[in-house]
Scaffold this motif. Structure first.
Motif, PDB file in Angstrom:
ATOM      1  N   GLY A  73      21.748  30.029 -28.527  1.00 10.34           N
ATOM      2  CA  GLY A  73      22.344  29.123 -27.555  1.00 10.34           C
ATOM      3  C   GLY A  73      21.479  27.942 -27.157  1.00 10.34           C
ATOM      4  N   ASP A  74      20.262  27.851 -27.681  1.00 10.22           N
ATOM      5  CA  ASP A  74      19.380  26.733 -27.347  1.00 10.22           C
ATOM      6  C   ASP A  74      19.931  25.413 -27.868  1.00 10.22           C
ATOM      7  OD1 ASP A  74      17.555  28.337 -26.067  1.00 10.22           O
ATOM      8  OD2 ASP A  74      16.048  28.257 -27.656  1.00 10.22           O
ATOM      9  N   GLU A  75      19.440  24.330 -27.283  1.00 11.74           N
ATOM     10  CA  GLU A  75      19.755  22.982 -27.735  1.00 11.74           C
ATOM     11  C   GLU A  75      18.496  22.346 -28.301  1.00 11.74           C
ATOM     12  OE1 GLU A  75      22.079  19.750 -25.460  1.00 11.74           O
ATOM     13  OE2 GLU A  75      19.956  19.231 -25.210  1.00 11.74           O
ATOM     14  N   VAL A  76      18.625  21.730 -29.471  1.00 12.80           N
ATOM     15  CA  VAL A  76      17.525  21.010 -30.110  1.00 12.80           C
ATOM     16  C   VAL A  76      18.003  19.594 -30.392  1.00 12.80           C
ATOM     17  CG1 VAL A  76      16.022  20.881 -32.139  1.00 12.80           C
ATOM     18  CG2 VAL A  76      16.577  23.105 -31.143  1.00 12.80           C
ATOM     19  N   ALA A  77      17.191  18.613 -30.003  1.00 13.63           N
ATOM     20  CA  ALA A  77      17.545  17.209 -30.212  1.00 13.63           C
ATOM     21  C   ALA A  77      16.473  16.522 -31.037  1.00 13.63           C
ATOM     22  CB  ALA A  77      17.701  16.505 -28.875  1.00 13.63           C
ATOM     23  N   PHE A  78      16.912  15.599 -31.881  1.00 19.44           N
ATOM     24  CA  PHE A  78      16.017  14.798 -32.710  1.00 19.44           C
ATOM     25  C   PHE A  78      16.305  13.330 -32.452  1.00 19.44           C
ATOM     26  CE2 PHE A  78      16.682  18.749 -35.061  1.00 19.44           C
ATOM     27  CZ  PHE A  78      15.377  19.128 -35.334  1.00 19.44           C
TER      28      PHE A  78
END
Length: 85
Positions: A73-78
């Motif tokens: 459920g984590d969010e990762v942004a680039f």
């Protein structure tokens, strides 16, 4: 495990998407592992996220390093580095 991916600025333009839900294998335990999975797609993904490219990463809306661990459920942004003035 599933995570939410978000792409901003030139990264979004290159990959053609602003967000994606990704089911990642158990072996992908860190933000860096996710980046490597995306680079392995090749083409514009490798161009946008490749190791030689200056890139910032965030985990659950906090700046992070590649060794940051992930949970379901984590969010990762680039996104590219941004300068102001």
């Amino acid at each position: 495990m599933k995570i939410q991916l978000r792409f901003f600025a030139s990264v979004r333009e290159l990959v053609g998407a602003g967000q994606e839900v990704l089911a990642i294998p158990d072996a992908a335990a860190t933000v860096g592992d996710v980046r490597a999975l995306l680079v392995a797609r090749g083409g514009s993904w490798a161009e946008a996220l490749g190791e030689g490219r200056l890139l910032r990463m965030a985990h659950n809306q906090l700046m992070c390093k590649a060794d940051t661990p992930l949970a379901d459920g984590d969010e990762v942004a680039f996104f590219p580095p941004v300068t102001g003035g």
